[in-house]
Design a protein around this motif. Structure first.
Motif, mmCIF file in Angstrom:
data_model
loop_
_atom_site.group_PDB
_atom_site.id
_atom_site.type_symbol
_atom_site.label_atom_id
_atom_site.label_comp_id
_atom_site.label_asym_id
_atom_site.label_seq_id
_atom_site.Cartn_x
_atom_site.Cartn_y
_atom_site.Cartn_z
ATOM 1 N N ASP B 56 0.827 -1.211 0.000
ATOM 2 C CA ASP B 56 0.000 0.000 0.000
ATOM 3 C C ASP B 56 0.857 1.256 0.000
ATOM 4 N N VAL B 57 0.337 2.278 -0.632
ATOM 5 C CA VAL B 57 0.898 3.613 -0.399
ATOM 6 C C VAL B 57 0.308 4.060 0.932
ATOM 7 N N ARG B 58 1.089 3.902 1.982
ATOM 8 C CA ARG B 58 0.551 4.212 3.306
ATOM 9 C C ARG B 58 0.308 5.703 3.456
ATOM 10 N N GLU B 59 1.152 6.471 2.821
ATOM 11 C CA GLU B 59 0.994 7.909 2.932
ATOM 12 C C GLU B 59 1.656 8.634 1.772
ATOM 13 N N PHE B 60 0.977 9.641 1.310
ATOM 14 C CA PHE B 60 1.593 10.597 0.399
ATOM 15 C C PHE B 60 1.294 11.951 1.012
ATOM 16 N N GLU B 61 2.301 12.590 1.530
ATOM 17 C CA GLU B 61 2.081 13.772 2.352
ATOM 18 C C GLU B 61 2.799 14.988 1.774
ATOM 19 N N VAL B 62 2.072 16.072 1.721
ATOM 20 C CA VAL B 62 2.655 17.338 1.271
ATOM 21 C C VAL B 62 2.686 18.290 2.460
ATOM 22 N N MET B 63 3.842 18.859 2.698
ATOM 23 C CA MET B 63 4.011 19.701 3.873
ATOM 24 C C MET B 63 4.611 21.046 3.470
ATOM 25 N N LEU B 64 4.067 22.108 4.029
ATOM 26 C CA LEU B 64 4.626 23.446 3.805
ATOM 27 C C LEU B 64 4.852 24.130 5.136
ATOM 28 N N TYR B 65 5.948 24.839 5.224
ATOM 29 C CA TYR B 65 6.200 25.565 6.461
ATOM 30 C C TYR B 65 7.089 26.759 6.161
ATOM 31 N N ALA B 66 6.903 27.788 6.963
ATOM 32 C CA ALA B 66 7.680 29.010 6.743
ATOM 33 C C ALA B 66 7.413 29.993 7.871
ATOM 34 N N PRO B 67 8.335 30.906 8.105
ATOM 35 C CA PRO B 67 8.007 32.031 8.973
ATOM 36 C C PRO B 67 7.055 32.962 8.234
ATOM 37 N N VAL B 349 11.659 11.261 0.644
ATOM 38 C CA VAL B 349 11.283 12.623 1.009
ATOM 39 C C VAL B 349 11.843 13.557 -0.054
ATOM 40 N N LEU B 350 10.946 14.286 -0.698
ATOM 41 C CA LEU B 350 11.369 15.217 -1.734
ATOM 42 C C LEU B 350 11.344 16.630 -1.175
ATOM 43 N N GLY B 351 12.374 17.366 -1.423
ATOM 44 C CA GLY B 351 12.398 18.758 -0.999
ATOM 45 C C GLY B 351 12.952 18.914 0.396
ATOM 46 N N ALA B 352 12.582 20.020 0.993
ATOM 47 C CA ALA B 352 13.119 20.352 2.314
ATOM 48 C C ALA B 352 12.551 19.411 3.359
ATOM 49 N N HIS B 353 13.204 19.387 4.481
ATOM 50 C CA HIS B 353 12.724 18.536 5.554
ATOM 51 C C HIS B 353 12.933 19.253 6.871
ATOM 52 N N PRO B 354 11.836 19.481 7.614
ATOM 53 C CA PRO B 354 11.998 20.248 8.850
ATOM 54 C C PRO B 354 12.856 19.503 9.867
ATOM 55 N N ALA B 355 13.589 20.262 10.647
ATOM 56 C CA ALA B 355 14.435 19.655 11.676
ATOM 57 C C ALA B 355 13.570 19.072 12.769
#
Lengths: 204, 358
Positions: B56-67, B349-355
């Motif tokens: 299964d594709v357990r998760e496909f998650e898009v995340m955005l974050y910024a000040p 994980v594509l792109g940035a990754h929060p600490a």
């Protein structure tokens, strides 16, 4: 750090883990339950033990229960999410209620009531004290005069899924969360030949 | 049909955000996008395994974050995953605003988020060091994490030693995995966590948290959870040589007019770096309902164990492949069963990754 040095430290880690596992096993399996002080008589249906809460006009054998009355199965469920498999028949005007995820008095939990009027099957789902839903439409194609194997998933977080003759019919959500581990049946002009509990067929 | 529309909407939003955020990331706004893909397969090795026997594709998650500005930060994530249907379900995972600059020594957030208790509950599932949730986490919280909408406040005590206290209150209309809109709780979900940090010999460090959670649902069930979480790491630069992660939880559930249920569970996960981007760990799970009784009131001993050796190939922080074997002995009363199943996981994980916190 060399691979060999890593392996050496790994062996030490393995010994510690074996010790922890052994302690856990001893803690979990060292005792045996106290002997039952059965306040009620114990019967068996296909080897599954149950007691009778309301004898009514129940007629028992090792392979069937029929008539009117209430029974509770002895062993608690292993999980909050379970599958209940029932094979039963209803006389005209008869009903069978599955009380799932309940307590020793079958006073709480989730209830499925199957009742027959002619060839029509009425099914009511209740959860807790305040939620009641008529879900008969889901069972419209199921003949009340010749009921197939009914399988019902009840998940403690307020979710239920139903199958008839192995075919998934529908799923229902309710807001009441149920925590009980006991289950039983209420019969009225009904005959039960199989009642089993097992792992939930679906986990979600 | 509604689910299909939600999926298309989700994909549209994901692509649009990725398109918009690419130039935004370089315009000084600091907007970062991360896409996580988590594919999991299970194969049962015997009839009592409980495995799904599917990939299964357990998760496909898009995340955005910024000040957002000089004071506030924002974060949002949407995830699509399968829930027993052929069509992925789309849901909001997190969406909150917060600040660590507005009030001295404090940070807070308001919105929907993974509650700041325990260890696993605060880490997105694709970042866990193993594939599936331990039994205690699944039973007490959720298969992924307990999330809700509310307010959380953390205060760093003005003492020489690191000691932070976090308190939060959330709506509590639902608790954990739920298929309904829930109902108004008698006491909303409330929680408290105190966390500290100690240095360990050989350049190691450990974070220890003490946790409390309470809620009284609309149906009258009082839920009280107490727990300790521990994470210890020994690193060489960015390389995690040894990880020890554990959580120990105790729960009391008291239904209105019903019988109180007491349950206890823990997991312990040591993981060792073998070299060549390979990690080997062994998770030990323990779960028991302490006061289980049969229908006649006699006590029933109930214990579930799970031994999960796990091999991880992790060439970078952006990808990993993981293989685990689950050996699950279960004892209840005089009966016992042992399930065996394999799990395979791929994470990208594509792109940035929060600490992450520690």
């Amino acid at each position: 750090m060399s691979f060999q040095a890593n392996l050496f430290r790994l062996r030490g880690m393995g010994s510690g883990l074996l010790l922890v596992a052994g302690l856990l096993l001893m803690a979990g399996c060292g005792g045996s339950p106290k002997s039952s002080q059965n306040p009620i008589d114990v019967y068996r249906l296909n080897g599954i033990e149950y007691g009778v809460l309301d004898k009514g006009s129940l007629d028992f054998s090792d392979t069937r229960i029929s008539g009117k009355g209430t029974l509770i199965f002895k062993d608690p469920a292993k999980s909050d999410d379970n599958n209940y498999a029932l094979t039963f028949s209803l006389e005209e005007g008869g009903s069978l209620t599955l009380v799932a995820n309940s307590d020793a008095k079958l006073a709480e939990g989730v209830r499925y009531t199957f009742s027959r009027t002619g060839s029509r099957l009425k099914v009511v789902l209740s959860a807790g004290a305040s939620e009641t839903y008529d879900v008969s439409e889901t069972f419209a194609a199921v003949p009340a005069s010749s009921l197939p194997l009914m399988e019902i998933d009840v998940h403690g977080h307020g979710h239920s899924i139903v199958w008839a003759a192995g075919n998934k019919l529908d799923e229902f959500a309710f807001t009441t969360r149920v925590t009980g581990r006991l289950w039983g049946l209420r019969l009225d002009k009904a005959t039960v030949t199989q009642a089993k509990i097992g792992k939930a067929k679906e986990e979600h | 049909m509604e689910n299909t529309r939600s999926l298309y909407f989700f994909l549209f939003i994901a692509l649009a955000l990725a398109y918009v955020s690419a130039p935004a990331a370089s315009d000084g706004s600091g907007l970062k996008t991360s896409v996580g893909l988590d594919v999991v397969g299970q194969a049962g090795l015997n009839s009592t395994s409980g495995a799904s026997d599917r990939l299964d594709v357990r998760e496909f998650e898009v995340m955005l974050y910024a000040p957002a500005d000089h004071l506030f930060d924002g974060m949002g994530s949407i995830a699509a995953h399968y829930e027993g249907t052929g069509i992925p379900q789309v849901e909001l995972h997190e969406a909150y605003l917060g600040s660590s600059k507005l009030i001295p020594r404090s940070r807070f957030r308001a919105g929907q988020y993974f509650l700041g208790i325990g260890r696993l509950n605060q880490v997105h599932r694709h970042d866990w060091p193993f594939i599936s949730a331990p039994k205690v986490h699944k039973e007490f919280f959720d298969a992924e994490a307990l999330l809700d909408t509310g307010i959380e406040y953390s205060y760093l005590l003005p003492i020489p030693h690191f000691l932070e206290v976090t308190a939060g209150v959330t709506n509590g209309f639902v608790y954990g995995h739920d298929h309904s809109a829930g109902s108004r709780p008698l006491v909303p979900t409330n929680y408290l966590r105190t966390v500290t940090y100690f240095s360990l010999p050989w350049d190691g460090g450990t974070q220890i948290g003490l946790n409390y959670l309470g809620r009284r649902g609309g149906e009258g069930t009082q839920r009280t959870i107490l727990g300790v979480d521990l994470t210890a790491k020994w690193k060489e630069g960015a390389l995690l040589n040894f990880l020890l992660q554990s959580e120990i939880w105790y729960r009391v559930l008291t239904p209105k007019g019903g019988t109180t249920q007491k349950a206890f569970g823990l997991y312990l996960y040591p993981q060792y770096y073998l070299g060549e981007n390979l990690f080997l760990g062994l998770r030990v799970d323990y779960y028991s309902v302490l006061n289980l009784t049969d229908a006649f009131g006699s006590p029933v001993k109930s214990v579930e164990l799970n031994f999960v050796p796990t091999v991880t190939y992790r060439p970078s922080e952006f990808s990993s492949i993981r293989l685990a074997y689950n050996l699950k002995p279960e004892f209840q009363g005089g009966a016992s069963t042992t399930g065996h199943h394999l799990e395979l996981q791929g994470v990208i994980v594509l792109g940035a990754h929060p600490a992450h916190d520690f």
